[in-house]
Design an enzyme around this catalytic site. Structure first.
Site, PDB file in Angstrom:
ATOM      1  N   CYS A 119      38.840  47.392  32.414  1.00 37.58           N
ATOM      2  CA  CYS A 119      38.631  48.820  32.144  1.00 37.58           C
ATOM      3  C   CYS A 119      38.491  49.155  30.656  1.00 37.58           C
ATOM      4  O   CYS A 119      37.473  49.730  30.241  1.00 37.58           O
ATOM      5  CB  CYS A 119      39.753  49.660  32.762  1.00 37.58           C
ATOM      6  SG  CYS A 119      40.491  49.030  34.267  1.00 37.58           S
ATOM      7  N   ARG A 135      46.639  37.462  34.584  1.00 43.42           N
ATOM      8  CA  ARG A 135      47.835  38.276  34.778  1.00 43.42           C
ATOM      9  C   ARG A 135      49.034  37.341  34.922  1.00 43.42           C
ATOM     10  O   ARG A 135      48.979  36.368  35.672  1.00 43.42           O
ATOM     11  CB  ARG A 135      47.704  39.177  36.000  1.00 43.42           C
ATOM     12  CG  ARG A 135      46.617  40.228  35.826  1.00 43.42           C
ATOM     13  CD  ARG A 135      46.496  41.179  36.993  1.00 43.42           C
ATOM     14  NE  ARG A 135      45.364  42.074  36.798  1.00 43.42           N
ATOM     15  CZ  ARG A 135      44.930  42.964  37.700  1.00 43.42           C
ATOM     16  NH1 ARG A 135      45.551  43.061  38.865  1.00 43.42           N
ATOM     17  NH2 ARG A 135      43.890  43.732  37.434  1.00 43.42           N
ATOM     18  N   GLN A 174      36.944  39.311  39.035  1.00 42.16           N
ATOM     19  CA  GLN A 174      36.690  40.460  39.908  1.00 42.16           C
ATOM     20  C   GLN A 174      35.244  40.915  39.774  1.00 42.16           C
ATOM     21  O   GLN A 174      34.633  40.750  38.717  1.00 42.16           O
ATOM     22  CB  GLN A 174      37.600  41.642  39.533  1.00 42.16           C
ATOM     23  CG  GLN A 174      39.060  41.466  39.874  1.00 42.16           C
ATOM     24  CD  GLN A 174      39.852  42.709  39.516  1.00 42.16           C
ATOM     25  OE1 GLN A 174      39.655  43.314  38.469  1.00 42.16           O
ATOM     26  NE2 GLN A 174      40.754  43.105  40.397  1.00 42.16           N
ATOM     27  N   ASP A 196      34.085  43.766  39.064  1.00 48.22           N
ATOM     28  CA  ASP A 196      34.738  44.954  38.520  1.00 48.22           C
ATOM     29  C   ASP A 196      33.702  45.913  37.951  1.00 48.22           C
ATOM     30  O   ASP A 196      32.914  45.531  37.080  1.00 48.22           O
ATOM     31  CB  ASP A 196      35.708  44.499  37.429  1.00 48.22           C
ATOM     32  CG  ASP A 196      36.836  45.470  37.196  1.00 48.22           C
ATOM     33  OD1 ASP A 196      36.916  46.465  37.925  1.00 48.22           O
ATOM     34  OD2 ASP A 196      37.643  45.222  36.283  1.00 48.22           O
ATOM     35  N   HIS A 219      32.864  50.020  36.477  1.00 47.07           N
ATOM     36  CA  HIS A 219      33.311  51.345  36.058  1.00 47.07           C
ATOM     37  C   HIS A 219      32.077  52.239  35.954  1.00 47.07           C
ATOM     38  O   HIS A 219      31.091  51.875  35.318  1.00 47.07           O
ATOM     39  CB  HIS A 219      34.058  51.274  34.734  1.00 47.07           C
ATOM     40  CG  HIS A 219      35.338  50.515  34.853  1.00 47.07           C
ATOM     41  ND1 HIS A 219      35.408  49.155  34.667  1.00 47.07           N
ATOM     42  CD2 HIS A 219      36.582  50.929  35.205  1.00 47.07           C
ATOM     43  CE1 HIS A 219      36.645  48.757  34.882  1.00 47.07           C
ATOM     44  NE2 HIS A 219      37.375  49.798  35.221  1.00 47.07           N
ATOM     45  N   LYS A 267      43.137  57.233  44.396  1.00 44.16           N
ATOM     46  CA  LYS A 267      42.177  56.203  44.773  1.00 44.16           C
ATOM     47  C   LYS A 267      41.945  56.179  46.277  1.00 44.16           C
ATOM     48  O   LYS A 267      42.738  56.690  47.062  1.00 44.16           O
ATOM     49  CB  LYS A 267      42.646  54.830  44.305  1.00 44.16           C
ATOM     50  CG  LYS A 267      43.983  54.390  44.890  1.00 44.16           C
ATOM     51  CD  LYS A 267      44.366  52.993  44.415  1.00 44.16           C
ATOM     52  CE  LYS A 267      45.703  52.551  45.001  1.00 44.16           C
ATOM     53  NZ  LYS A 267      46.014  51.130  44.718  1.00 44.16           N
ATOM     54  N   HIS A 277      36.690  53.799  38.872  1.00 51.76           N
ATOM     55  CA  HIS A 277      36.930  52.356  38.905  1.00 51.76           C
ATOM     56  C   HIS A 277      36.558  51.866  40.305  1.00 51.76           C
ATOM     57  O   HIS A 277      37.040  52.423  41.300  1.00 51.76           O
ATOM     58  CB  HIS A 277      38.403  52.036  38.654  1.00 51.76           C
ATOM     59  CG  HIS A 277      38.964  52.613  37.394  1.00 51.76           C
ATOM     60  ND1 HIS A 277      39.405  51.829  36.356  1.00 51.76           N
ATOM     61  CD2 HIS A 277      39.171  53.907  37.006  1.00 51.76           C
ATOM     62  CE1 HIS A 277      39.863  52.608  35.386  1.00 51.76           C
ATOM     63  NE2 HIS A 277      39.730  53.866  35.756  1.00 51.76           N
TER      64      HIS A 277
END
Length: 658
Positions: A346, A375, A393, A395, A397, A476, A522
């Site tokens: 992000c 992580r 991911q 991922d 945005h 979300k 997201h």
């Protein structure tokens, strides 16, 4: 009136209950629900498991202290199952204390698909212990012991649990105004809010499953307890079906199949990070390529750095709320751990967005990154591919105007659901609202929740509400997918974020030539590719559809005399983009080659010998139906497999449709 009751004297003398048919009843404060149910009908009382009062579940012996909608739960009600299972945890503790009086008791909640109870003991429980506990539980159930509820003062509770330090610690955490209650079944007493079934005889169909170590209260600095997992159902058939699913899940375990199919490895030198084999890498890249293909028209893929200094994470809020889950790196200039590998994409997308000016005409702007993330998961939580420290991911945005939210959510919903359909996965939607720990004002959260809820409602799709389960920066929509044996997995997400555009001072130039604040969405589809592959391995039991299989067809000449024709078959298939396995060296007998292909769950085997060479055919064997062979011309073979791969046909162990 006992000490606890005196602390909770009523403000009213009567309360009003509204029955399902709309009728109302005035009852004295503190009336027992069983008395209300008995007044409706004795038959209903015999069937009653618990009641729902204003949406809260309580048992038949907990005094009524508030009014509202009043509904009786029977075993037909899904919510009654948690009551049965929580009661099962108490029966388990009763049995354990009978056979192991030294066991200190912890927690015993109902959980998804069952229940557990934690015990502090000197030696871990053995399979023989579990068998003895289960036999004793059946005795406890047959004794038909009533669950007796008592409300006690804090001092009285300390006396009752003076030999159970875990319970005394829990007692200290209870708020001063908490109604403290205990439940007794026979000689066993537990500190518990309830609810429980009327007596132990309701627990008929149950099974102790396994034991595991569990830190007290999930704190790795505290003592290790022994947790016994179990399950219970009202009906025998439901229990048997559940146990069958458990066995099927064991057979499909991606950690076992990953080794059998030669897909990935784990090594102590890098805990929580997978080593992907050549076959596994093909599978991984096939999924990534599929994602890229679906996103190439409407999304912009970018790559961003993996390492950032803490200034970025402080601005995003992660440094204060997420730092313990980040891999920190020493900065040689400051001699401090001021750098971190990125755990999510992000903030890097925010930096990229802010690097140039944007017009309202550019929006929605969808940025996608599939970089490696890290992580710092605790070692005890690592589990195959489903919980790792290094992952990727899909991922995304989306930077958009507020008036675009509804259309964008609709677009993303269709995109995500279509992705799951390609793998034969069905999804349900969950709407998650503000958590207790969050950033931003209540006004911002009101705005974000209203916007996302309106967009979700506009789709007309059903969804379940998950209060308090939103991200710390916004509400979300979560996607739970159900696999082929009925298990639900939380995968994709759409998160609406008003907070970070403020934190990062994002803007775009509107139609009025003035700066405006965008909104961020997201979006993730697979979650992490690692976890998604684990789910697919178990969903397909390793029997991947042809388009996903690392090796799609194995060409097998039955003797060296037919190598030339076999290599012609291999060449024709590879020219059509088919992934072919072929043993050029003939290190094994052809029967061993076929056995190896079967072990690796290769979708097809194309066997060639004298007849096939003369007729320019192959004898095709399909995975799962090796005894059903068909003769197929070379051109027809190439056309069939190429079409099956192109259309991403989903057959597993049945022939593809014509």
């Amino acid at each position: 009136m006992d000490a606890s009751a005196a602390l909770h004297a009523p403000d009213v003398d009567t309360i009003t209950l509204t029955l399902p048919d709309g009728a109302t009843r005035e009852v004295p404060y503190g009336t027992l629900p069983r008395d209300v149910v008995a007044s409706i009908g004795e038959r209903l009382l015999r069937a009653a498991v618990a009641v729902s009062v204003d949406g809260q579940i309580q048992d038949l012996i907990t005094p009524l202290r508030k009014g509202g909608a009043f509904r009786v739960l029977t075993e037909k009600d899904p919510q009654a199952l948690d009551v049965l299972r929580h009661s099962g945890a108490h029966v388990l503790a009763t049995a354990v204390r009978r056979l192991r009086p030294d066991a200190k008791i912890g927690f015993g909640p109902a959980i998804e698909d069952g229940f557990y109870y934690d015990f502090e003991v000197e030696k871990p429980f053995t399979p023989d212990d579990l068998a003895a506990f289960e036999a004793e539980m059946r005795k406890v159930a047959q004794e038909k012991l009533a669950f007796e509820r008592s409300e006690v003062s804090r001092d009285e509770a300390r006396v009752v649990f003076r030999e159970d330090p875990l319970k005394l610690e829990r007692l200290q955490d209870l708020p001063e105004d908490e109604v403290i209650s205990t439940y007794r079944d026979g000689d066993f007493v537990d500190l518990c809010r309830g609810p429980h079934v009327p007596d132990t005889s309701w627990l008929k169909h149950f099974k102790l499953l396994n034991t595991a170590g569990a830190y007290w209260r999930g704190d790795v600095k505290r003592q290790m307890l022994q947790r016994i997992y179990a399950t219970a159902f009202f009906k025998k058939d439901d229990l048997e079906q559940h146990l069958h699913r458990i066995e099927e899940a064991k057979r499909r375990d991606h950690r076992l199949l990953g080794r059998q199919l030669d897909l990935f490895q784990f090594h102590a030198v890098s805990p929580g990070a997978a080593f992907w084999t050549p076959r596994g890498t093909i599978l991984y890249n096939t999924i990534v390529d599929f994602v890229r293909e679906r996103q190439q028209r409407d999304f912009n893929e970018v790559k961003t750095p993996l390492l950032y200094n803490k200034a970025l994470w402080e601005q995003s809020g992660h440094w204060g709320k997420y730092r313990e889950n980040m891999f920190l790196v020493l900065d040689n200039e400051t001699n401090e751990h001021d750098m971190s590998l990125k755990p999510m994409n992000c903030p890097s997308h925010y930096v990229y967005f802010n690097s140039s000016k944007h017009s309202y005409r550019e929006l929605p702007l969808r940025l996608v990154t599939m970089d490696v993330l890290h992580r710092n998961e605790v070692s005890g939580a690592l589990s195959g591919l489903t919980r790792v420290r290094q992952f990727q991911q899909d991922d995304c945005h989306v930077f958009l105007r507020e008036d675009q939210i509804t259309a964008e959510v609709r677009f993303l919903l269709d995109f995500i659901l279509g992705y799951y359909e390609a793998f034969g996965l069905k999804a349900t939607l969950k709407f998650a609202t503000r958590p207790e720990q969050r950033i931003g004002s209540d006004e911002q959260w009101d705005r974000a929740e209203a916007g996302l809820k309106a967009a979700l409602g506009a789709t007309g799709m059903p969804y379940e509400l998950k209060p308090g389960d939103g991200a710390f920066y916004g509400p979300k929509i979560d996607f739970d997918v159900t696999d082929s044996i009925g298990r639900a997995w939380q995968l994709g997400t759409i998160q609406l974020d008003y907070m970070n555009p403020e934190r990062f001072d994002m803007s775009y130039v509107g139609e009025d030539n003035a700066p405006h604040r965008p909104v961020v969405i997201h979006r993730a589809v697979s979650g992490s590719f690692e976890r998604f592959i684990a789910i697919l391995i178990e969903h397909f039991a390793g029997n991947f559809p042809t388009w996903l299989a690392p090796e799609q067809v194995r060409v097998v000449p039955i003797a060296a005399d037919y190598d030339a024709y076999a290599e012609e078959v291999v060449g024709a298939l590879r020219a059509a983009g088919v992934r072919v396995g072929y043993d050029r060296e003939h290190r094994k007998d052809y029967r061993e080659v076929i056995k190896d292909a079967s072990h690796l769950k290769v979708p097809y085997m194309a066997v060639v010998g004298r007849r096939e060479q003369e007729q320019r055919t192959v004898t095709l064997r399909r995975r799962g139906a090796e005894k059903q062979q068909e003769s197929l011309g070379l051109d027809a073979l190439v056309a069939r497999l190429a079409d099956e791969i192109r259309t991403r046909a989903l057959w597993q162990d049945a022939p593809p449709t014509a």
